[in-house]
Motif scaffolding. Structure first.
Motif, PDB file in Angstrom:
ATOM      1  N   GLU A   1     -22.704  -5.429   9.389  1.00  0.00           N
ATOM      2  CA  GLU A   1     -21.189  -4.807   9.197  1.00  0.00           C
ATOM      3  C   GLU A   1     -21.094  -3.982   8.068  1.00  0.00           C
ATOM      4  O   GLU A   1     -20.602  -2.817   8.455  1.00  0.00           O
ATOM      5  CB  GLU A   1     -20.358  -5.708   9.980  1.00  0.00           C
ATOM      6  CG  GLU A   1     -18.941  -5.323  10.465  1.00  0.00           C
ATOM      7  CD  GLU A   1     -18.179  -6.601   9.789  1.00  0.00           C
ATOM      8  OE1 GLU A   1     -16.268  -5.830   9.985  1.00  0.00           O
ATOM      9  OE2 GLU A   1     -18.439  -7.711  10.067  1.00  0.00           O
TER      10      GLU A   1
ATOM     11  N   THR B   1     -23.363  -9.800   9.013  1.00  0.00           N
ATOM     12  CA  THR B   1     -23.589  -9.537  10.355  1.00  0.00           C
ATOM     13  C   THR B   1     -22.312  -9.549  11.814  1.00  0.00           C
ATOM     14  O   THR B   1     -21.810  -9.935  11.314  1.00  0.00           O
ATOM     15  CB  THR B   1     -25.148 -10.117  10.606  1.00  0.00           C
ATOM     16  OG1 THR B   1     -24.187 -11.296  10.453  1.00  0.00           O
ATOM     17  CG2 THR B   1     -26.010 -10.203   9.819  1.00  0.00           C
ATOM     18  N   HIS B   2     -22.975  -8.338  12.372  1.00  0.00           N
ATOM     19  CA  HIS B   2     -21.436  -8.315  13.820  1.00  0.00           C
ATOM     20  C   HIS B   2     -21.682  -9.436  14.089  1.00  0.00           C
ATOM     21  O   HIS B   2     -20.458 -10.224  15.086  1.00  0.00           O
ATOM     22  CB  HIS B   2     -22.289  -7.493  15.095  1.00  0.00           C
ATOM     23  CG  HIS B   2     -22.110  -6.067  13.821  1.00  0.00           C
ATOM     24  ND1 HIS B   2     -20.919  -4.888  14.048  1.00  0.00           N
ATOM     25  CD2 HIS B   2     -22.265  -5.296  13.529  1.00  0.00           C
ATOM     26  CE1 HIS B   2     -20.993  -4.155  12.878  1.00  0.00           C
ATOM     27  NE2 HIS B   2     -21.786  -3.902  12.778  1.00  0.00           N
ATOM     28  N   ASP B   3     -22.699 -10.087  13.866  1.00  0.00           N
ATOM     29  CA  ASP B   3     -22.913 -11.658  14.908  1.00  0.00           C
ATOM     30  C   ASP B   3     -22.006 -13.184  13.856  1.00  0.00           C
ATOM     31  O   ASP B   3     -22.066 -13.881  13.790  1.00  0.00           O
ATOM     32  CB  ASP B   3     -23.909 -12.465  15.634  1.00  0.00           C
ATOM     33  CG  ASP B   3     -24.631 -12.484  14.364  1.00  0.00           C
ATOM     34  OD1 ASP B   3     -24.706 -12.228  13.365  1.00  0.00           O
ATOM     35  OD2 ASP B   3     -25.881 -12.967  15.143  1.00  0.00           O
TER      36      ASP B   3
END
Length: 470
Positions: A297, A397-399
């Motif tokens: 991200e 990160t996106h997670d």
């Protein structure tokens, strides 16, 4: 009576005997020259170099020294300028961390020219390079803690004295004449970081200015012009003008146990070394965590000042190559989006057309160093604290993961950071990139550089690097 600093430096230039230099230093000098010529081959047609070559060729003058990779001869001062600019064009040349210096781009061209003019053997030339590096390195080490901020550029202030020492040895000058040449070089000393901060092609010329001035200093001294004897410790000397504090001649060793040419480090990317640590950290992030660019991200950079020489947001100017060479943000973005950066990635077309890398730069910012990160585990002699402290990135990160990767500059630039085999690979990579295939015998040039210590003269090397007009 205590010797002056100039007297101590002249003693290094002349009293280190060719036969007493250890084989390890000759091997290091060979590695140094292979790297230097690889950088020059890759840099021969980079932005600004063709213009410089044409300009200095137009000046004409006594044809005494060769321009690399051409059939043109010019006065040594002008040839040294152009050749030095080629070496530094891609910011791919060596670094000497204890003194924060790029050595080859100022030293090699003028000393090689003087050695050729005076008919030195390959081993005598290597010895001249070794003492030139020694003089510049000892100056860099002695003054490091006394410099007046980051405005002056140490390489252009210091390295001309090394070039004078190597040329003085190559020409067989006596100590008094070399001391005069040191003084005459001091009369021309200059160099600042503004070309770097403004990200302009002028940055790649600064070592060339110092190389040219060193040739002038030596030629003037050989003509009988005298220079100041107290160029360093005098009331208007180098120490008082450029340093907060001073060293003395006691800080210089005329019979060093280990010559500093063995402490030189080499670059893995054609860019400012201040980018390399976060660049490596970003590469390790992608490889070790098995991530794709789409997984990330945003990223924060730490240990690399936002207002430093490679800090701040990434923008494109009239000099895109310089923009990326001095941008930690671009270095991290490229590592995440494309992996390890190669020579082709630093070309203008590649830079401006890679929209993914440019767009991801907007998702990179700077932050303070996280607490609890370990410094380098093993001792780092001659390295200041800055080089032991880690630099790196925090990836989000996106997670919703937060991943930290870091790299100590002392590991990146350990003197053994790149082996002789790695330098050979870098040399041939530079050759493949250069567009000079078919015009130069790269393997023969490499062999000539590696075997200089057994060459009766420099004629064979020069025959290999001489080609038709560009």
């Amino acid at each position: 009576m205590k010797p002056t600093i100039s007297e101590k430096l002249a003693a290094i230039a002349l009293d280190v005997r060719t036969e007493d230099i250890p084989s390890s230093s000759y091997q290091a000098a060979s590695k140094f020259l292979v790297d230097t010529f690889g950088c020059a081959i890759a840099g021969h047609n980079q932005p600004g170099i063709n213009e410089v070559r044409e300009l200095f060729t137009g000046y004409g003058g006594t044809p005494e020294a060769d321009l690399f990779f051409s059939d043109v001869k010019l006065p040594l001062a002008n040839a040294a300028f152009v050749n030095s600019a080629m070496i530094h064009a891609l910011d791919y040349d060596d670094v000497y961390i204890p003194g924060t210096l790029h050595l080859s781009s100022t030293i090699v061209a003028p000393v090689l020219g003087a050695a050729k003019i005076n008919g030195l053997s390959g081993k005598e030339f290597l010895a001249a390079i070794i003492v030139a590096v020694e003089v510049a390195s000892q100056l860099g080490m002695a003054e490091r803690g006394f410099r007046k901020g980051q405005q002056f550029l140490p390489s252009t202030l210091i390295n001309g004295f090394g070039a004078v020492a190597g040329m003085g040895r190559a020409y067989g000058m006596d100590k008094e004449a070399i001391i005069d040449a040191f003084g005459l070089n001091y009369a021309q000393v200059c160099g600042n970081r503004q070309a770097l901060l403004d990200k302009t092609t002028a940055k790649r010329l600064q070592g060339a200015f110092a190389a040219r001035n060193a040739v002038y200093a030596v030629d003037l001294a050989r003509s009988g012009i005298t220079g100041p004897k107290h160029a360093f410790e005098g009331d208007a000397g180098y120490c008082k003008c450029y340093l907060d504090g001073a060293y003395t001649s006691d800080d210089f060793n005329t019979a060093p146990d280990k010559l500093q040419i063995e402490q030189i480090s080499f670059k893995r990317y054609p860019s400012c070394g201040a980018c390399h640590n976060v660049q490596i950290a970003a590469e390790n992030l992608m490889k070790e965590e098995n991530l794709s660019p789409e997984d990330i991200e945003r990223v924060e950079i730490f240990g690399c000042a936002e207002n430093g020489i490679v800090g701040g947001p990434f923008t494109l100017s009239r000099s895109p190559q310089a923009d990326v060479q001095f941008s930690a943000v671009w270095a991290v973005s490229h590592a995440i989006q494309r992996g390890r950066a190669r020579l082709k990635d630093y070309q203008v077309g590649s830079i401006v057309n890679d929209t993914k890398v440019i767009e991801f730069c907007n998702r990179i910012s700077f932050t303070s160093m996280p607490e609890g990160l370990k410094t380098r585990s093993k001792p780092a002699p001659h390295f200041p604290d800055y080089y032991v402290k880690p630099q790196g990135i925090i990836a989000y990160t996106h997670d919703d993961r937060k991943i930290i990767k870091c790299q100590a500059p002392a590991d990146t630039f350990d003197p053994g950071n790149i082996s002789a085999e790695d330098i050979n690979d870098k040399f041939f990579d530079c050759c493949d990139f250069s567009g000079l295939d078919g015009r130069l015998n790269f393997a023969a040039i490499h062999d000539a550089l590696v075997n200089l210590d057994s060459a009766d003269s420099l004629d064979h090397l020069y025959s290999l690097i001489r080609i038709g007009k560009q």
